[in-house]
Scaffold this motif. Sequence first.
Motif, PDB file in Angstrom:
ATOM      1  N   GLU A  33     -22.867  53.247  -4.255  1.00  0.00           N
ATOM      2  CA  GLU A  33     -22.064  53.257  -3.033  1.00  0.00           C
ATOM      3  C   GLU A  33     -21.712  51.848  -2.581  1.00  0.00           C
ATOM      4  O   GLU A  33     -20.580  51.584  -2.146  1.00  0.00           O
ATOM      5  N   ARG A  34     -22.671  50.941  -2.677  1.00  0.00           N
ATOM      6  CA  ARG A  34     -22.382  49.550  -2.305  1.00  0.00           C
ATOM      7  C   ARG A  34     -21.339  48.939  -3.220  1.00  0.00           C
ATOM      8  O   ARG A  34     -20.439  48.223  -2.756  1.00  0.00           O
ATOM      9  N   ARG A  35     -21.452  49.209  -4.530  1.00  0.00           N
ATOM     10  CA  ARG A  35     -20.464  48.667  -5.468  1.00  0.00           C
ATOM     11  C   ARG A  35     -19.082  49.223  -5.171  1.00  0.00           C
ATOM     12  O   ARG A  35     -18.084  48.485  -5.168  1.00  0.00           O
ATOM     13  N   TYR A  36     -19.005  50.551  -4.908  1.00  0.00           N
ATOM     14  CA  TYR A  36     -17.714  51.145  -4.575  1.00  0.00           C
ATOM     15  C   TYR A  36     -17.176  50.583  -3.258  1.00  0.00           C
ATOM     16  O   TYR A  36     -15.966  50.355  -3.103  1.00  0.00           O
ATOM     17  N   GLY A  37     -18.086  50.360  -2.284  1.00  0.00           N
ATOM     18  CA  GLY A  37     -17.658  49.778  -1.022  1.00  0.00           C
ATOM     19  C   GLY A  37     -17.095  48.378  -1.194  1.00  0.00           C
ATOM     20  O   GLY A  37     -16.045  48.048  -0.635  1.00  0.00           O
ATOM     21  N   TYR A  38     -17.786  47.557  -1.995  1.00  0.00           N
ATOM     22  CA  TYR A  38     -17.281  46.207  -2.268  1.00  0.00           C
ATOM     23  C   TYR A  38     -15.947  46.263  -2.991  1.00  0.00           C
ATOM     24  O   TYR A  38     -15.040  45.465  -2.714  1.00  0.00           O
ATOM     25  N   LEU A  39     -15.828  47.221  -3.928  1.00  0.00           N
ATOM     26  CA  LEU A  39     -14.591  47.338  -4.701  1.00  0.00           C
ATOM     27  C   LEU A  39     -13.430  47.745  -3.807  1.00  0.00           C
ATOM     28  O   LEU A  39     -12.324  47.203  -3.922  1.00  0.00           O
ATOM     29  N   LEU A  40     -13.681  48.691  -2.899  1.00  0.00           N
ATOM     30  CA  LEU A  40     -12.616  49.148  -2.009  1.00  0.00           C
ATOM     31  C   LEU A  40     -12.243  48.088  -0.980  1.00  0.00           C
ATOM     32  O   LEU A  40     -11.084  47.992  -0.574  1.00  0.00           O
ATOM     33  N   SER A  41     -13.213  47.310  -0.530  1.00  0.00           N
ATOM     34  CA  SER A  41     -12.928  46.289   0.478  1.00  0.00           C
ATOM     35  C   SER A  41     -12.412  44.988  -0.123  1.00  0.00           C
ATOM     36  O   SER A  41     -11.962  44.109   0.627  1.00  0.00           O
ATOM     37  N   PHE A  42     -12.443  44.872  -1.451  1.00  0.00           N
ATOM     38  CA  PHE A  42     -12.017  43.619  -2.073  1.00  0.00           C
ATOM     39  C   PHE A  42     -10.568  43.256  -1.753  1.00  0.00           C
ATOM     40  O   PHE A  42     -10.284  42.092  -1.418  1.00  0.00           O
ATOM     41  N   PRO A  43      -9.586  44.196  -1.842  1.00  0.00           N
ATOM     42  CA  PRO A  43      -8.203  43.812  -1.490  1.00  0.00           C
ATOM     43  C   PRO A  43      -8.077  43.297  -0.063  1.00  0.00           C
ATOM     44  O   PRO A  43      -7.368  42.316   0.196  1.00  0.00           O
ATOM     45  N   ALA A  44      -8.785  43.966   0.898  1.00  0.00           N
ATOM     46  CA  ALA A  44      -8.706  43.515   2.288  1.00  0.00           C
ATOM     47  C   ALA A  44      -9.345  42.140   2.457  1.00  0.00           C
ATOM     48  O   ALA A  44      -8.805  41.268   3.150  1.00  0.00           O
ATOM     49  N   LEU A  45     -10.507  41.938   1.819  1.00  0.00           N
ATOM     50  CA  LEU A  45     -11.171  40.642   1.923  1.00  0.00           C
ATOM     51  C   LEU A  45     -10.343  39.549   1.260  1.00  0.00           C
ATOM     52  O   LEU A  45     -10.276  38.418   1.761  1.00  0.00           O
ATOM     53  N   LEU A  46      -9.703  39.887   0.137  1.00  0.00           N
ATOM     54  CA  LEU A  46      -8.841  38.909  -0.538  1.00  0.00           C
ATOM     55  C   LEU A  46      -7.659  38.535   0.338  1.00  0.00           C
ATOM     56  O   LEU A  46      -7.312  37.352   0.472  1.00  0.00           O
ATOM     57  N   GLY A  47      -7.033  39.551   0.964  1.00  0.00           N
ATOM     58  CA  GLY A  47      -5.922  39.252   1.871  1.00  0.00           C
ATOM     59  C   GLY A  47      -6.364  38.430   3.063  1.00  0.00           C
ATOM     60  O   GLY A  47      -5.658  37.523   3.501  1.00  0.00           O
ATOM     61  N   LEU A  48      -7.545  38.750   3.600  1.00  0.00           N
ATOM     62  CA  LEU A  48      -8.073  37.974   4.725  1.00  0.00           C
ATOM     63  C   LEU A  48      -8.301  36.519   4.339  1.00  0.00           C
ATOM     64  O   LEU A  48      -7.981  35.597   5.106  1.00  0.00           O
ATOM     65  N   PHE A  49      -8.822  36.312   3.146  1.00  0.00           N
ATOM     66  CA  PHE A  49      -9.064  34.939   2.694  1.00  0.00           C
ATOM     67  C   PHE A  49      -7.751  34.207   2.419  1.00  0.00           C
ATOM     68  O   PHE A  49      -7.590  33.037   2.808  1.00  0.00           O
ATOM     69  N   MET A  50      -6.809  34.900   1.759  1.00  0.00           N
ATOM     70  CA  MET A  50      -5.564  34.251   1.356  1.00  0.00           C
ATOM     71  C   MET A  50      -4.676  33.914   2.546  1.00  0.00           C
ATOM     72  O   MET A  50      -4.002  32.882   2.553  1.00  0.00           O
TER      73      MET A  50
END
Length: 381
Positions: A33-50
């Motif tokens: 579940e944590r891995r899936y959560g990180y995977l799903l949140s990765f696009p949002a976190l990437l956009g936030l960083f970029m």
Amino acid sequence: MHSSINETKSVGLSADAAGAGRATDYRQARRRERRYGYLLSFPALLGLFMFLVLPFLMAVGMSFTDQRLLSPNAAEWVGLRNYERLLSVDWLVQEAERSDLGEVVRDAGGEPEFPSLRTVLRGDPAYREYREFTSWQWGEKRYVLLAKDPRFIQSFLNTLLFVMLVVPLQCGLALGLALLINRQLRGISVFRAIFFSPVVTSIVVVSIVWTFLYHRDVGVLNHYLQALTFGLVGPIDWLGDSDWAMPSIVIMSAWQACGVQMLIFLAGLQGISQDLYEAAELDGAGRWSQFWHITLPGLRNTMVFVILSTTVQAFGLFTQVDVMTGGGPQGSTSTVMFHAVAKGFREQDIAYGSAVSVVFFLVILLIALLQKKFFDAREAK
């Protein structure tokens, strides 16, 4: 006897093994579940960083240089010079001019005359980079508030004025519309679409349309204002008068953006149990009493979110000013965002524009944190 004891031990061991197996499966499921959560949140976190973290870090770095846009010269490190120029303020006291006999020189209106401020600033090296922000007279002395960038101070005060005006107006209008359309009536979805339609319309288009509505000579607002008052009021130069320009932008901005807050309030209203209203009505409570004791407490968390988000959004005022007034008249509608863009791109001083952005970001962050702390303290009571 021994066989029954052995059977009991085997049953206990199998139960322990089954329990350990279930615990292992649970831990593995949690890891998945944590891995899936990180995977799903990765696009949002990437956009936030970029689009937030990285630009902010770049702005911080450029603010310590003399980088200019489209300049062939390499940027050089200047330290805190941009921030010193941005935040430096001082004050000056001027004595009234006196004649050879020691009497105060007065103008035709009887007011004391003072030395030319421009001559004083140019003659004193300590004030050479300063310009007048405002001044006031007290007796035979004139007090002058100086700043190296008076337009930034004026823009910051204009931004605070806009926030203080638009946040209560926009949130109040949104709450009123939400209460209006939170009814089971035929065709209510049409009204919801109508009230929300300005949000999905380009803010540039809305600004251009309202510029025509506000036009002094051919604007519809002045036409109806003069017709309703039989020519006693108007025409008003809505965008050309420094007293009316900012309130005009406030009204347009509140109308254009209140649809978002309206939907949020509507969701909050629909989350309040109808049983509370029915019980209050049986107890004889009126509409106002129900609104004050049921609706508002039920919308407390919603109101905190709406006020915080609207405040942060209001600090970013730029497009309306750029399209409708260009920061005028006399800088009365210039905002910090408009000032940063003007310095960074129009004047090509990208380093100074970055310093303005960094300071403004920190101010907004501080105000948002103070607001959050204030609402948390009220909720704790």
